[in-house]
Design a protein around this motif. Structure first.
Motif, PDB file in Angstrom:
ATOM      1  N   VAL A 432       0.849  -1.198   0.000  1.00  0.00           N
ATOM      2  CA  VAL A 432       0.000   0.000   0.000  1.00  0.00           C
ATOM      3  C   VAL A 432       0.879   1.241   0.000  1.00  0.00           C
ATOM      4  N   LEU A 433       0.433   2.275  -0.708  1.00  0.00           N
ATOM      5  CA  LEU A 433       1.080   3.574  -0.699  1.00  0.00           C
ATOM      6  C   LEU A 433       0.236   4.546   0.118  1.00  0.00           C
ATOM      7  N   VAL A 434       0.883   5.312   0.970  1.00  0.00           N
ATOM      8  CA  VAL A 434       0.215   6.326   1.781  1.00  0.00           C
ATOM      9  C   VAL A 434       0.676   7.693   1.298  1.00  0.00           C
ATOM     10  N   TYR A 435      -0.275   8.498   0.867  1.00  0.00           N
ATOM     11  CA  TYR A 435      -0.003   9.864   0.397  1.00  0.00           C
ATOM     12  C   TYR A 435      -0.580  10.788   1.465  1.00  0.00           C
ATOM     13  N   ILE A 436       0.285  11.471   2.214  1.00  0.00           N
ATOM     14  CA  ILE A 436      -0.196  12.235   3.368  1.00  0.00           C
ATOM     15  C   ILE A 436       0.429  13.624   3.406  1.00  0.00           C
ATOM     16  N   ARG A 437      -0.387  14.596   3.810  1.00  0.00           N
ATOM     17  CA  ARG A 437       0.099  15.960   4.022  1.00  0.00           C
ATOM     18  C   ARG A 437       0.066  16.262   5.521  1.00  0.00           C
ATOM     19  N   LEU A 438       1.213  16.722   6.023  1.00  0.00           N
ATOM     20  CA  LEU A 438       1.324  17.092   7.432  1.00  0.00           C
ATOM     21  C   LEU A 438       2.151  18.366   7.552  1.00  0.00           C
ATOM     22  N   GLN A 439       2.094  18.972   8.716  1.00  0.00           N
ATOM     23  CA  GLN A 439       2.958  20.119   8.962  1.00  0.00           C
ATOM     24  C   GLN A 439       4.417  19.676   8.863  1.00  0.00           C
ATOM     25  N   LEU A 440       5.231  20.554   8.327  1.00  0.00           N
ATOM     26  CA  LEU A 440       6.631  20.237   8.093  1.00  0.00           C
ATOM     27  C   LEU A 440       7.342  19.834   9.379  1.00  0.00           C
ATOM     28  N   LEU A 441       6.997  20.474  10.496  1.00  0.00           N
ATOM     29  CA  LEU A 441       7.686  20.173  11.751  1.00  0.00           C
ATOM     30  C   LEU A 441       7.300  18.813  12.322  1.00  0.00           C
ATOM     31  N   HIS A 442       6.267  18.164  11.767  1.00  0.00           N
ATOM     32  CA  HIS A 442       5.832  16.861  12.273  1.00  0.00           C
ATOM     33  C   HIS A 442       6.240  15.700  11.370  1.00  0.00           C
ATOM     34  N   ILE A 443       6.686  15.983  10.163  1.00  0.00           N
ATOM     35  CA  ILE A 443       6.806  14.922   9.165  1.00  0.00           C
ATOM     36  C   ILE A 443       7.880  13.895   9.513  1.00  0.00           C
ATOM     37  N   ASP A 444       9.031  14.323  10.016  1.00  0.00           N
ATOM     38  CA  ASP A 444      10.102  13.369  10.328  1.00  0.00           C
ATOM     39  C   ASP A 444       9.706  12.446  11.478  1.00  0.00           C
ATOM     40  N   ALA A 445       9.094  13.022  12.493  1.00  0.00           N
ATOM     41  CA  ALA A 445       8.656  12.195  13.619  1.00  0.00           C
ATOM     42  C   ALA A 445       7.581  11.207  13.173  1.00  0.00           C
ATOM     43  N   PHE A 446       6.693  11.648  12.287  1.00  0.00           N
ATOM     44  CA  PHE A 446       5.647  10.748  11.800  1.00  0.00           C
ATOM     45  C   PHE A 446       6.262   9.564  11.056  1.00  0.00           C
ATOM     46  N   LYS A 447       7.231   9.832  10.180  1.00  0.00           N
ATOM     47  CA  LYS A 447       7.868   8.750   9.431  1.00  0.00           C
ATOM     48  C   LYS A 447       8.539   7.752  10.375  1.00  0.00           C
ATOM     49  N   LYS A 448       9.180   8.277  11.403  1.00  0.00           N
ATOM     50  CA  LYS A 448       9.875   7.393  12.339  1.00  0.00           C
ATOM     51  C   LYS A 448       8.884   6.493  13.072  1.00  0.00           C
ATOM     52  N   HIS A 449       7.798   7.087  13.584  1.00  0.00           N
ATOM     53  CA  HIS A 449       6.767   6.282  14.252  1.00  0.00           C
ATOM     54  C   HIS A 449       6.132   5.296  13.279  1.00  0.00           C
ATOM     55  N   PHE A 450       5.908   5.737  12.067  1.00  0.00           N
ATOM     56  CA  PHE A 450       5.186   4.923  11.079  1.00  0.00           C
ATOM     57  C   PHE A 450       5.861   3.563  10.891  1.00  0.00           C
ATOM     58  N   TYR A 451       7.184   3.554  10.769  1.00  0.00           N
ATOM     59  CA  TYR A 451       7.880   2.291  10.527  1.00  0.00           C
ATOM     60  C   TYR A 451       8.313   1.596  11.812  1.00  0.00           C
ATOM     61  N   GLN A 452       8.766   2.351  12.802  1.00  0.00           N
ATOM     62  CA  GLN A 452       9.214   1.705  14.034  1.00  0.00           C
ATOM     63  C   GLN A 452       8.066   1.044  14.782  1.00  0.00           C
ATOM     64  N   ASP A 453       6.903   1.672  14.789  1.00  0.00           N
ATOM     65  CA  ASP A 453       5.787   1.123  15.558  1.00  0.00           C
ATOM     66  C   ASP A 453       5.243  -0.165  14.941  1.00  0.00           C
ATOM     67  N   ILE A 454       5.433  -0.352  13.642  1.00  0.00           N
ATOM     68  CA  ILE A 454       5.013  -1.609  13.024  1.00  0.00           C
ATOM     69  C   ILE A 454       5.814  -2.766  13.611  1.00  0.00           C
ATOM     70  N   GLN A 455       7.095  -2.523  13.885  1.00  0.00           N
ATOM     71  CA  GLN A 455       7.961  -3.566  14.438  1.00  0.00           C
ATOM     72  C   GLN A 455       7.835  -3.695  15.953  1.00  0.00           C
ATOM     73  N   GLY A 456       7.019  -2.784  16.549  1.00  0.00           N
ATOM     74  CA  GLY A 456       6.816  -2.883  17.977  1.00  0.00           C
ATOM     75  C   GLY A 456       7.800  -2.083  18.804  1.00  0.00           C
ATOM     76  N   TYR A 457       8.641  -1.265  18.108  1.00  0.00           N
ATOM     77  CA  TYR A 457       9.599  -0.445  18.830  1.00  0.00           C
ATOM     78  C   TYR A 457       8.904   0.752  19.472  1.00  0.00           C
ATOM     79  N   LYS A 458       9.506   1.271  20.513  1.00  0.00           N
ATOM     80  CA  LYS A 458       9.016   2.483  21.151  1.00  0.00           C
ATOM     81  C   LYS A 458       9.941   3.638  20.784  1.00  0.00           C
ATOM     82  N   SER A 459       9.370   4.715  20.250  1.00  0.00           N
ATOM     83  CA  SER A 459      10.192   5.855  19.873  1.00  0.00           C
ATOM     84  C   SER A 459      10.242   6.849  21.020  1.00  0.00           C
ATOM     85  N   ASN A 460      11.367   7.533  21.173  1.00  0.00           N
ATOM     86  CA  ASN A 460      11.515   8.554  22.196  1.00  0.00           C
ATOM     87  C   ASN A 460      11.110   9.938  21.730  1.00  0.00           C
ATOM     88  N   LEU A 461      10.660  10.038  20.468  1.00  0.00           N
ATOM     89  CA  LEU A 461      10.278  11.356  19.944  1.00  0.00           C
ATOM     90  C   LEU A 461       9.058  11.887  20.676  1.00  0.00           C
TER      91      LEU A 461
END
Length: 461
Positions: A432-461
């Protein structure tokens, strides 16, 4: 990116069509009523590289043919009164632009180039022209220096939703290949208009999606500050294996019994995105947040809408909860809230909402993107909320005008902060492709959560 317009013309129906004014349904006149844009990229076969003029002629001729059965597209919209619109089927035609660019298909069809896609679709100027002078459908054929092309499309959401738009586009492509009319469009919009007398009693159910003001960030009295923040678009890819991981996690943690074999990939992926966005935005635990889901009504009405119904047959339903619950509860909780919002949209629910809209003196406040006088509204409220549209069931891929299927297709100028589209990936089965618009200051944190949380990791962001 440099794009130079070389020619522009109006394409009209090839044959005489019915002319006259028709009323739009209440669903046509609420939500998004402006234009939506798409882009299709093609790498031409070697034997087509020197036939650009033939390609342009083929597209225009087949478009003219397609406007005969789909004649409302060649008409114009008119404001009549109190924020309502009427469609004049007058065969005025659609716009066709030919352009050239020094860029390449290989560069622009890559996901990261989405910020430049607006150069590849016609501009619809709601500021300078009255709505009755604007085409309801416009095409830009752009030739690249590599020999590839892009077909950029923009269409009025007031006369067709995504399902109807792709019905027309696929038929246009079929005509370009010399094929016949496949599915006759059903053009009678009365089937989704309010009854005389009302068909069902008015209830409060419609207010959930049509009147409910989205929550604001805690401590704010309006959303102006959020609207002024810079946003950006990103594409993210989620594999079939990752989707299966999310579905399993949602099903195993559901707070209630699940019908129909468990949560779908749509419910699981959407729930995951909602949770990740709330984390990336650093919401407080008591922050209310809403997710608006767009539901296709074609199979939900009783009886189901006729095959080929042409118009808007979608309804927005809202799932809401506190950010603290969204983040602390397992994915099954979030997926269950999304399912509740979808299941709420029944035949009676929709007809009650249509009756409610019919009885409104003015529909202007239900227009998401346009003022009645034609000017575009400010961006729709984003943070702390999200809005999702799924294209999983739409025939978006494999649009072949005679030189093979596209290299890539994409929304072109879709969205506001928190708006996202789910697309099937044409390259890999099940991803699946996700096409999403977010505020620039949130985009990096969103990407990190998006992939890490699938694997069950906890992010410190």
């Amino acid at each position: 990116m440099s794009v130079t317009v070389k020619a522009s013309c109006t394409v009209r129906p090839m044959e005489a069509t019915w002319c006259g004014r028709i009323a739009l349904s209440e669903l046509d006149q609420t939500g998004t009523v402006g234009h939506q844009a798409l882009v299709y990229f093609y790498s031409l076969p070697q034997n087509c590289l020197s036939q650009y003029n033939t390609i342009a002629s083929t597209l225009k001729d087949s478009l003219s043919r397609a406007l005969v059965p789909f004649y409302p597209i060649a008409g114009r919209l008119y404001w009549i009164n109190n924020g309502r619109l009427e469609l004049d089927c007058n065969a005025t035609g659609v716009q066709f632009i030919e352009a050239e660019s020094s860029s390449t298909v290989q560069h622009l069809s890559h996901f990261s180039s989405s910020s430049e896609y607006h150069y590849l679709v016609p501009t619809v100027d709601y500021y300078s022209l009255p709505i009755h002078e604007l085409p309801l459908f416009a095409v830009q054929l752009t030739k690249f220096k590599c020999g590839g092309i892009c077909v950029g499309i923009t269409f009025s959401h007031a006369i067709m939703d995504g399902s109807s738009a792709f019905h027309f586009i696929r038929q246009w492509a079929k005509f370009a290949r010399g094929g016949p009319l496949h599915t006759v469009p059903f053009l009678d919009r009365k089937i989704l208009r309010a009854g005389e007398p009302p068909l069902v009693p008015l209830t409060k159910c419609h207010v959930l999606a049509k009147l409910n003001d989205p929550p604001l960030l805690l401590g704010r009295t309006d959303d102006r500050e959020e609207k002024e923040k810079k946003t950006t678009i990103t594409f993210l890819k989620i594999s079939k294996t990752q989707i299966e991981t999310l579905q399993k996690r949602a099903n195993e943690s559901s707070p209630k019994p699940i019908n129909d074999g468990g949560y779908s990939r749509y419910e699981s992926v959407t729930g995951h995105i909602w949770r990740c966005a709330s984390k990336a935005r650093k919401h407080k635990e008591n922050q209310p947040t809403e997710l608006t889901v767009t539901v296709d009504l074609r199979g939900r009405m009783k009886p189901p809408l006729p095959n080929g119904y042409f118009g808007n047959a979608i309804w927005d339903s809202v799932a809401c909860c506190l950010a603290g619950d969204l983040v602390s509860e397992p994915l099954g909780y979030t997926a269950s809230r999304i399912r509740e919002a979808i299941e709420r949209v029944s035949d009676e629910y929709v007809r009650s909402g249509i009756e409610f809209l019919k009885n409104q003196k003015n529909l202007r406040r239900f227009h998401q993107d346009l003022h009645e006088e034609g000017r575009e509204k400010e961006p729709f409220p984003g943070n702390p909320n999200l809005s999702v549209v799924s294209w999983f069931r739409l025939p978006i891929n494999g649009i072949n005008f005679g030189w093979g299927k596209e290299v890539r297709m994409s929304p072109a100028t879709h969205g506001f902060d928190g708006d996202f589209v789910l697309l099937p990936d044409p390259d890999e089965n099940g991803s699946v492709l996700v096409y999403i618009r977010l505020q620039l200051l949130h985009i990096d944190a969103f990407k990190k959560h998006f992939y890490q949380d699938i694997q069950g990791y906890k992010s410190n962001l």
